[in-house]
Design a protein around this motif. Structure first.
Motif, PDB file in Angstrom:
ATOM      1  N   MET A   2      44.969  45.704  27.318  1.00  0.00           N
ATOM      2  CA  MET A   2      44.476  45.607  28.691  1.00  0.00           C
ATOM      3  C   MET A   2      43.092  46.227  28.908  1.00  0.00           C
ATOM      4  O   MET A   2      42.830  47.378  28.539  1.00  0.00           O
ATOM      5  N   ASP A   3      42.237  45.427  29.520  1.00  0.00           N
ATOM      6  CA  ASP A   3      40.930  45.880  30.024  1.00  0.00           C
ATOM      7  C   ASP A   3      39.992  46.433  28.949  1.00  0.00           C
ATOM      8  O   ASP A   3      39.093  47.229  29.252  1.00  0.00           O
ATOM      9  N   PHE A   4      40.156  45.984  27.719  1.00  0.00           N
ATOM     10  CA  PHE A   4      39.225  46.368  26.654  1.00  0.00           C
ATOM     11  C   PHE A   4      37.947  45.520  26.765  1.00  0.00           C
ATOM     12  O   PHE A   4      37.552  44.844  25.820  1.00  0.00           O
ATOM     13  N   GLN A   5      37.308  45.562  27.918  1.00  0.00           N
ATOM     14  CA  GLN A   5      36.134  44.728  28.169  1.00  0.00           C
ATOM     15  C   GLN A   5      34.858  45.559  28.078  1.00  0.00           C
ATOM     16  O   GLN A   5      34.862  46.767  28.312  1.00  0.00           O
ATOM     17  N   ASN A   6      33.770  44.879  27.749  1.00  0.00           N
ATOM     18  CA  ASN A   6      32.512  45.588  27.508  1.00  0.00           C
ATOM     19  C   ASN A   6      32.092  46.460  28.678  1.00  0.00           C
ATOM     20  O   ASN A   6      31.674  47.612  28.495  1.00  0.00           O
ATOM     21  N   ASP A   7      32.163  45.940  29.900  1.00  0.00           N
ATOM     22  CA  ASP A   7      31.741  46.726  31.061  1.00  0.00           C
ATOM     23  C   ASP A   7      32.567  47.994  31.237  1.00  0.00           C
ATOM     24  O   ASP A   7      32.119  48.955  31.858  1.00  0.00           O
ATOM     25  N   ILE A   8      33.773  48.001  30.690  1.00  0.00           N
ATOM     26  CA  ILE A   8      34.670  49.133  30.867  1.00  0.00           C
ATOM     27  C   ILE A   8      34.576  50.139  29.724  1.00  0.00           C
ATOM     28  O   ILE A   8      34.697  51.350  29.946  1.00  0.00           O
ATOM     29  N   VAL A  10      31.722  40.322  35.885  1.00  0.00           N
ATOM     30  CA  VAL A  10      31.481  38.996  36.459  1.00  0.00           C
ATOM     31  C   VAL A  10      31.901  37.931  35.443  1.00  0.00           C
ATOM     32  O   VAL A  10      31.516  38.008  34.278  1.00  0.00           O
ATOM     33  N   PRO A  11      32.709  36.957  35.860  1.00  0.00           N
ATOM     34  CA  PRO A  11      33.165  35.930  34.927  1.00  0.00           C
ATOM     35  C   PRO A  11      32.007  35.286  34.160  1.00  0.00           C
ATOM     36  O   PRO A  11      30.964  34.989  34.738  1.00  0.00           O
ATOM     37  N   GLY A  12      32.190  35.112  32.857  1.00  0.00           N
ATOM     38  CA  GLY A  12      31.192  34.450  32.027  1.00  0.00           C
ATOM     39  C   GLY A  12      30.091  35.344  31.488  1.00  0.00           C
ATOM     40  O   GLY A  12      29.234  34.890  30.728  1.00  0.00           O
ATOM     41  N   THR A  13      30.098  36.635  31.863  1.00  0.00           N
ATOM     42  CA  THR A  13      29.049  37.544  31.401  1.00  0.00           C
ATOM     43  C   THR A  13      29.524  38.352  30.188  1.00  0.00           C
ATOM     44  O   THR A  13      30.721  38.447  29.904  1.00  0.00           O
ATOM     45  N   TRP A  14      28.549  38.953  29.489  1.00  0.00           N
ATOM     46  CA  TRP A  14      28.870  39.824  28.349  1.00  0.00           C
ATOM     47  C   TRP A  14      29.785  40.950  28.786  1.00  0.00           C
ATOM     48  O   TRP A  14      30.727  41.320  28.070  1.00  0.00           O
ATOM     49  N   GLY A  15      29.530  41.514  29.963  1.00  0.00           N
ATOM     50  CA  GLY A  15      30.312  42.644  30.434  1.00  0.00           C
ATOM     51  C   GLY A  15      31.776  42.330  30.627  1.00  0.00           C
ATOM     52  O   GLY A  15      32.631  43.204  30.465  1.00  0.00           O
ATOM     53  N   ALA A  16      32.092  41.104  30.967  1.00  0.00           N
ATOM     54  CA  ALA A  16      33.486  40.718  31.199  1.00  0.00           C
ATOM     55  C   ALA A  16      34.216  40.358  29.906  1.00  0.00           C
ATOM     56  O   ALA A  16      35.443  40.253  29.898  1.00  0.00           O
ATOM     57  N   GLN A  17      33.478  40.182  28.828  1.00  0.00           N
ATOM     58  CA  GLN A  17      34.097  39.788  27.562  1.00  0.00           C
ATOM     59  C   GLN A  17      34.895  40.941  26.956  1.00  0.00           C
ATOM     60  O   GLN A  17      34.547  42.111  27.114  1.00  0.00           O
ATOM     61  N   ILE A  18      35.950  40.596  26.228  1.00  0.00           N
ATOM     62  CA  ILE A  18      36.732  41.590  25.503  1.00  0.00           C
ATOM     63  C   ILE A  18      35.925  42.081  24.309  1.00  0.00           C
ATOM     64  O   ILE A  18      35.277  41.299  23.615  1.00  0.00           O
ATOM     65  N   HIS A  19      35.946  43.378  24.086  1.00  0.00           N
ATOM     66  CA  HIS A  19      35.200  43.996  22.987  1.00  0.00           C
ATOM     67  C   HIS A  19      35.556  43.327  21.661  1.00  0.00           C
ATOM     68  O   HIS A  19      36.716  43.020  21.387  1.00  0.00           O
TER      69      HIS A  19
END
Length: 205
Positions: free
Chosen positions: A15-21, A93-102
């Motif tokens: 869960m939530d292993f996304q770049n922005d996080i 934001v959907p479709g951005t690097w930050g929303a992608q999973i690490h």
């Protein structure tokens, strides 16, 4: 006592292993302390190892992502976390690097992706439907942060009748103190706690 796992009825929620996080280049990850704690605790390589073991055991692996798109619920304006979200510019934001999973824990063929709209993995998502469709009664959780998605999802899950497992060395918060507080004050009462090695041993029997 060793933990017992039914691999056919248990899903791993990553869960939530996304770049922005969690990525050190992301403003929110830095401001919230998540990037620092992810690095200090080493949860990414440990989580990657656990995910691979779950796949090899034939378990359902579900990646939970949060995205703040145009159809999402209004963002709260009170609370330090939500003020941090607004201060660093557009986030998740959907479709951005930050929303992608690490990359270290990215989905692999056969995994499923569930998108949510707020803190709990059940909010604004089809997670309940996915779990029921696959005959899942137990969820084992890894991810960031212990005090947000892990705790929030656990509360939602037990309200819906799911059994919860928190793999405590595959989750972290913005500080060790915050992580420990969540583990000791709520999660220890709502879920079974185990370490990654214990979980892997249980599913390899």
């Amino acid at each position: 006592m060793p933990i017992e796992i039914d691999v056919k009825k248990t899903a791993v929620l990553s869960m939530d292993f996304q770049n922005d996080i969690i990525h050190p280049d992301a403003p929110l990850a830095q401001a919230a302390g998540f990037a620092k704690m992810v690095q200090e605790t080493g949860i990414l390589p440990r989580s990657a190892k656990l995910l691979d073991a779950a796949r090899q055991a034939g378990m359902k692996v579900i990646h939970v992502m949060v995205e703040f798109g145009p159809d999402a619920a209004p963002m709260p304006t009170r609370g330090a976390f939500f003020r941090m979200l607004g201060a660093g510019g557009p986030t998740l934001v959907p479709g951005t690097w930050g929303a992608q999973i690490h990359d270290d824990v990215a989905p692999k063929p056969g995994d499923e992706i569930v998108k949510k709209s707020m803190i709990s993995a059940f909010v604004g998502s089809n997670l309940d439907e996915v779990l029921k469709k696959n005959g899942i009664t137990d969820i084992a959780m890894i991810g960031v942060a212990t005090t947000f998605v892990v705790e929030g999802t656990t509360w939602s899950a037990v309200d819906k009748g799911y059994n919860c497992i928190v793999i405590e060395d595959c989750v972290c918060a913005g500080s060790k103190e915050a992580h420990d507080a969540a583990i000791q004050t709520s999660l220890t009462y709502l879920a079974d706690l185990c370490k990654a090695d214990e979980f892997i041993a249980a599913i390899q029997k």
